[in-house]
Design an enzyme around this catalytic site. Structure first.
Site, PDB file in Angstrom:
ATOM      1  NE  ARG A  58      -3.704  -0.792   1.929  1.00 31.69           N
ATOM      2  CZ  ARG A  58      -4.657  -1.100   1.049  1.00 31.69           C
ATOM      3  NH1 ARG A  58      -5.193  -0.157   0.302  1.00 31.69           N
ATOM      4  NH2 ARG A  58      -5.085  -2.341   0.934  1.00 31.69           N
ATOM      5  CB  THR A  68      -2.059   7.273  -2.920  1.00 29.19           C
ATOM      6  OG1 THR A  68      -1.531   5.946  -3.076  1.00 29.19           O
ATOM      7  CG2 THR A  68      -1.153   8.254  -3.628  1.00 29.19           C
ATOM      8  CG  ASP A 102       4.850  -9.797  10.566  1.00 29.70           C
ATOM      9  OD1 ASP A 102       5.126 -10.719   9.765  1.00 29.70           O
ATOM     10  OD2 ASP A 102       4.704  -8.609  10.223  1.00 29.70           O
ATOM     11  CG  ASP A 126       8.619 -10.247  10.820  1.00 27.01           C
ATOM     12  OD1 ASP A 126       9.139 -10.189   9.689  1.00 27.01           O
ATOM     13  OD2 ASP A 126       8.317  -9.250  11.485  1.00 27.01           O
TER      14      ASP A 126
END
Length: 209
Positions: free
Chosen positions: A104, A108, A200, A203
């Site tokens: 992403r 924006t 995560d 990870d």
């Protein structure tokens, strides 16, 4: 309208508990994700069509069922989705594997596709998009949209753990997509992590911090 399936099989739930634990190391985490993906593959392929064929056993001729040859595609969302691919492939070895990578744009907030590689007959395949976590749902929704732009029309999403916000986002953006999960957790925290979650996934799968 797409449905949400939470797979509560005892083996899946047992392994999810160990996946969540902080003290589960990289190798065990990787193995457990692989195993749960394989177990979930049973449920996500429940509606595959069968064809009756005649075979010969050591005792007699008989009629029995085989898969009718429906084309399947497995699509991991990079990078954590890679940890689920082999578990699914073990049960559907003829499936083709595509890859989609998105991030992403921090300014924006729109998705940027940095990698997309699929089988040429994407429109003819039933696609299973895999990613361990469904947090905000943004990445999964963007990946599904990328597939639809290229002609995909039969898509399922398979994740280990989801936040309610992520499930709602997919149902809103892609109401035709069935969602398969091992758990729907409590919520997202202020950093966008699923609570209680497992941290995560990328990870923990690849030993990076």
């Amino acid at each position: 309208m797409g449905n949400v399936f939470v797979l509560d099989h005892p083996l899946i739930q047992h392994k999810i508990t160990h996946i969540r634990k902080t003290d589960t190391g990289t190798k065990d985490f990787r193995d457990l994700v692989d195993e749960v993906a394989g177990l979930m593959a049973y449920e996500i392929t429940r509606d595959l069509p069968l064809t009756e064929v005649e075979i010969e056993t050591p005792v007699a001729k008989t009629k029995s069922n085989v898969l009718s040859g429906k084309k399947i595609g497995i699509v991991p969302i990079l990078r954590a989705g890679l940890g689920m691919v082999d578990g699914v492939l073990r049960h559907i070895p003829a499936a083709k594997v595509g890859h989609v990578g998105l991030y992403r744009d921090p300014e924006t907030l729109k998705p940027v596709e940095y990698y997309f590689k699929m089988p040429k007959d994407i429109s003819e395949r039933d696609l299973i998009v895999v990613d361990p976590m469904l947090a905000t749902g943004g990445s999964a929704a963007d990946a599904i949209q990328s597939l639809k732009k290229r002609g995909a029309n039969k898509i399922k999403l398979m994740c280990l753990i989801a936040a309610p916000e992520g499930v709602d986002h997919i149902k809103k953006e892609h109401p035709d997509v069935d969602i398969y999960l091992a758990s729907i957790d409590e919520k997202l925290d202020e950093k966008g992590y699923i609570v209680p979650g497992l941290g995560d996934a990328g990870d923990r799968l690849f030993g990076t911090k």
